[in-house]
Design a protein around this motif. Structure first.
Motif, mmCIF file in Angstrom:
data_model
loop_
_atom_site.group_PDB
_atom_site.id
_atom_site.type_symbol
_atom_site.label_atom_id
_atom_site.label_comp_id
_atom_site.label_asym_id
_atom_site.label_seq_id
_atom_site.Cartn_x
_atom_site.Cartn_y
_atom_site.Cartn_z
ATOM 1 N N LEU A 67 0.805 -1.232 0.000
ATOM 2 C CA LEU A 67 0.000 0.000 0.000
ATOM 3 C C LEU A 67 0.833 1.275 0.000
ATOM 4 C CD1 LEU A 67 -3.073 -0.725 2.338
ATOM 5 C CD2 LEU A 67 -2.992 -0.586 -0.162
ATOM 6 N N ASP A 68 2.083 1.181 0.428
ATOM 7 C CA ASP A 68 2.969 2.348 0.385
ATOM 8 C C ASP A 68 3.626 2.504 -0.978
ATOM 9 O OD1 ASP A 68 2.506 3.146 3.040
ATOM 10 O OD2 ASP A 68 3.987 1.714 3.786
ATOM 11 N N GLY A 69 3.276 1.609 -1.900
ATOM 12 C CA GLY A 69 3.861 1.653 -3.237
ATOM 13 C C GLY A 69 5.249 1.050 -3.297
ATOM 14 N N GLU A 70 5.616 0.250 -2.298
ATOM 15 C CA GLU A 70 6.974 -0.292 -2.210
ATOM 16 C C GLU A 70 7.079 -1.656 -2.891
ATOM 17 O OE1 GLU A 70 8.256 1.501 2.123
ATOM 18 O OE2 GLU A 70 7.069 -0.340 2.058
ATOM 19 N N THR A 71 8.058 -1.756 -3.754
ATOM 20 C CA THR A 71 8.419 -3.035 -4.345
ATOM 21 C C THR A 71 9.321 -3.775 -3.358
ATOM 22 O OG1 THR A 71 10.431 -2.145 -5.331
ATOM 23 C CG2 THR A 71 8.413 -2.049 -6.681
ATOM 24 N N PRO A 72 9.568 -5.051 -3.572
ATOM 25 C CA PRO A 72 10.544 -5.745 -2.727
ATOM 26 C C PRO A 72 11.921 -5.057 -2.732
ATOM 27 C CG PRO A 72 9.195 -7.352 -3.851
ATOM 28 C CD PRO A 72 8.825 -6.004 -4.432
ATOM 29 N N LEU A 73 12.340 -4.554 -3.880
ATOM 30 C CA LEU A 73 13.624 -3.845 -3.958
ATOM 31 C C LEU A 73 13.628 -2.635 -3.029
ATOM 32 C CD1 LEU A 73 16.399 -3.147 -5.219
ATOM 33 C CD2 LEU A 73 15.137 -2.028 -7.091
ATOM 34 N N ASP A 105 7.556 4.868 -5.087
ATOM 35 C CA ASP A 105 6.598 4.624 -4.012
ATOM 36 C C ASP A 105 5.597 5.779 -3.941
ATOM 37 O OD1 ASP A 105 7.830 6.738 -2.605
ATOM 38 O OD2 ASP A 105 8.943 5.394 -1.287
ATOM 39 N N ASN A 106 4.745 5.757 -2.954
ATOM 40 C CA ASN A 106 3.686 6.767 -2.845
ATOM 41 C C ASN A 106 4.218 8.178 -2.634
ATOM 42 O OD1 ASN A 106 1.962 4.643 -3.166
ATOM 43 N ND2 ASN A 106 1.198 4.648 -1.071
ATOM 44 N N ASN A 107 5.468 8.318 -2.221
ATOM 45 C CA ASN A 107 6.089 9.639 -2.093
ATOM 46 C C ASN A 107 6.844 10.037 -3.359
ATOM 47 O OD1 ASN A 107 5.258 10.294 0.548
ATOM 48 N ND2 ASN A 107 6.817 8.927 1.382
ATOM 49 N N GLY A 108 6.821 9.156 -4.348
ATOM 50 C CA GLY A 108 7.522 9.432 -5.590
ATOM 51 C C GLY A 108 8.988 9.046 -5.554
ATOM 52 N N ASP A 109 9.426 8.447 -4.466
ATOM 53 C CA ASP A 109 10.827 8.042 -4.343
ATOM 54 C C ASP A 109 11.036 6.693 -5.009
ATOM 55 O OD1 ASP A 109 11.827 10.231 -2.735
ATOM 56 O OD2 ASP A 109 10.681 9.377 -1.076
ATOM 57 N N ASN A 110 12.121 6.574 -5.753
ATOM 58 C CA ASN A 110 12.497 5.276 -6.313
ATOM 59 C C ASN A 110 13.633 4.689 -5.474
ATOM 60 O OD1 ASN A 110 15.004 6.359 -7.323
ATOM 61 N ND2 ASN A 110 14.002 7.007 -9.207
ATOM 62 N N ALA A 111 14.111 3.528 -5.861
ATOM 63 C CA ALA A 111 15.164 2.853 -5.089
ATOM 64 C C ALA A 111 16.422 3.719 -4.972
ATOM 65 C CB ALA A 111 15.498 1.505 -5.724
ATOM 66 N N LEU A 134 16.597 5.662 -13.469
ATOM 67 C CA LEU A 134 16.406 6.068 -12.072
ATOM 68 C C LEU A 134 16.832 7.513 -11.853
ATOM 69 C CD1 LEU A 134 17.673 2.847 -10.251
ATOM 70 C CD2 LEU A 134 15.326 3.734 -10.209
ATOM 71 N N SER A 135 17.755 7.997 -12.672
ATOM 72 C CA SER A 135 18.279 9.364 -12.526
ATOM 73 C C SER A 135 17.239 10.426 -12.861
ATOM 74 C CB SER A 135 19.502 9.555 -13.422
ATOM 75 O OG SER A 135 19.117 9.528 -14.792
ATOM 76 N N GLN A 136 16.156 10.030 -13.509
ATOM 77 C CA GLN A 136 15.124 10.989 -13.907
ATOM 78 C C GLN A 136 13.982 11.077 -12.903
ATOM 79 O OE1 GLN A 136 14.289 9.133 -17.679
ATOM 80 N NE2 GLN A 136 15.483 10.692 -18.754
ATOM 81 N N GLY A 137 13.979 10.210 -11.908
ATOM 82 C CA GLY A 137 12.870 10.173 -10.950
ATOM 83 C C GLY A 137 12.765 11.443 -10.126
ATOM 84 N N MET A 138 11.544 11.930 -10.021
ATOM 85 C CA MET A 138 11.273 13.111 -9.201
ATOM 86 C C MET A 138 10.248 12.710 -8.155
ATOM 87 S SD MET A 138 13.046 15.505 -10.599
ATOM 88 C CE MET A 138 12.298 16.956 -9.929
ATOM 89 N N ASN A 139 10.542 12.997 -6.889
ATOM 90 C CA ASN A 139 9.572 12.646 -5.850
ATOM 91 C C ASN A 139 8.542 13.763 -5.681
ATOM 92 O OD1 ASN A 139 10.728 14.608 -4.149
ATOM 93 N ND2 ASN A 139 11.933 13.118 -3.020
ATOM 94 N N LYS A 140 7.632 13.579 -4.747
ATOM 95 C CA LYS A 140 6.548 14.556 -4.584
ATOM 96 C C LYS A 140 7.035 15.909 -4.075
ATOM 97 C CE LYS A 140 4.770 13.429 0.020
ATOM 98 N NZ LYS A 140 3.600 12.920 0.746
#
Length: 188
Positions: A67-73, A105-111, A134-140
Motif C-alpha cells: 500500500l505504500d507503493g513499495e516493491t521488494p527492492l 513509491d507513494n512519495n515518488g521516491d524510487n530505489a 532512475l536518474s530521472q525520478g522526481m519525488n513529490k
C-alpha cells in the motif's frame, strides 16, 4: 496473510516456510493489511535465505507492491539490507523488469532516492549502473536523485549522475543541484 507464514517470514524460518508451502502453495500469495507479502516482510527483517527460498517457491512475489507503493527492492533498500537489495536488483535485471526497478513509491521516491537518503553510495552506484532511468525520478517534493546526492555531499554519486545526459537536477523550492552544491560549500 496466514499467521504461521507471517511468523516464519519475520523470523526467517525457511524450514517452516517450506512446510507451509508444501501443504498449500497458494498461501504464499497472502498479504498483510498493508498489502505486504511474506517477501516484503522477510526483506524488512533482512532474511536473505528466507527471501531466496520464497522466491524459489513463487517468483511472482517479485511483482508485488504494498500500500505504500513499495516493491521488494525498495523495502530492502529502505531497511538497509544492501546484499538483499543487490539480489533483488539482479533478479529484476535478469527478468528484464526495468519497470519494477523504476517504480516509485507513494512519495515518488524510487530505489535510488532511498539509497541516497540512507547513505548507501555503493548501492546507489550499482542502481545507476543497472538502470539509468532512475536518474530521472522526481519525488513529490520535486527532488531528483542528483539534487539529494549533491545536498548530502555524495560526490561519487552526483558525479556519476552528471555523466547521464538526461539526469534530472531539480530540487525543492525551484532549486536545483547547483543551488545545493553552493549551499553545501558555504556551510561546509
Amino acid at each position: 496473510m496466514d499467521e504461521l507464514l507471517l511468523r516464519a517470514a519475520m523470523s526467517g524460518n525457511v524450514r517452516e516456510l517450506k512446510e507451509i508451502a508444501r501443504q498449500n502453495p497458494e498461501i504464499l500469495l497472502g498479504k498483510t493489511p498493508q498489502q505486504s507479502t511474506c517477501l516484503h516482510v522477510s526483506l524488512l527483517f533482512g532474511h536473505e535465505e528466507f527471501s531466496k527460498a520464497v522466491l524459489a517457491l513463487n517468483r511472482s512475489l517479485l511483482f508485488t507492491i504494498n500500500l505504500d507503493g513499495e516493491t521488494p527492492l525498495v523495502v530492502a533498500v529502505t531497511n538497509g539490507h544492501l546484499s538483499l537489495a543487490s539480489t533483488m536488483l539482479k533478479l529484476y535485471q535478469q527478468l528484464n523488469l526495468s519497470d519494477m526497478i523504476l517504480k516509485q513509491d507513494n512519495n515518488g521516491d524510487n530505489a535510488l532516492h532511498h539509497a541516497i537518503y540512507n547513505g548507501h553510495s555503493d548501492l546507489a552506484l550499482e542502481l545507476i549502473a543497472a538502470e539509468l532511468g532512475l536518474s530521472q525520478g522526481m519525488n513529490k517534493y520535486n527532488e531528483s536523485p542528483m539534487y539529494i546526492a549533491v545536498s548530502r555531499g555524495f560526490n561519487d554519486v552526483s558525479e556519476k549522475l552528471l555523466e547521464i545526459p538526461v539526469s534530472s537536477h531539480c530540487g525543492i523550492y525551484n532549486r536545483n543541484a547547483l543551488h545545493a552544491a553552493v549551499t553545501n560549500r558555504n556551510s561546509g
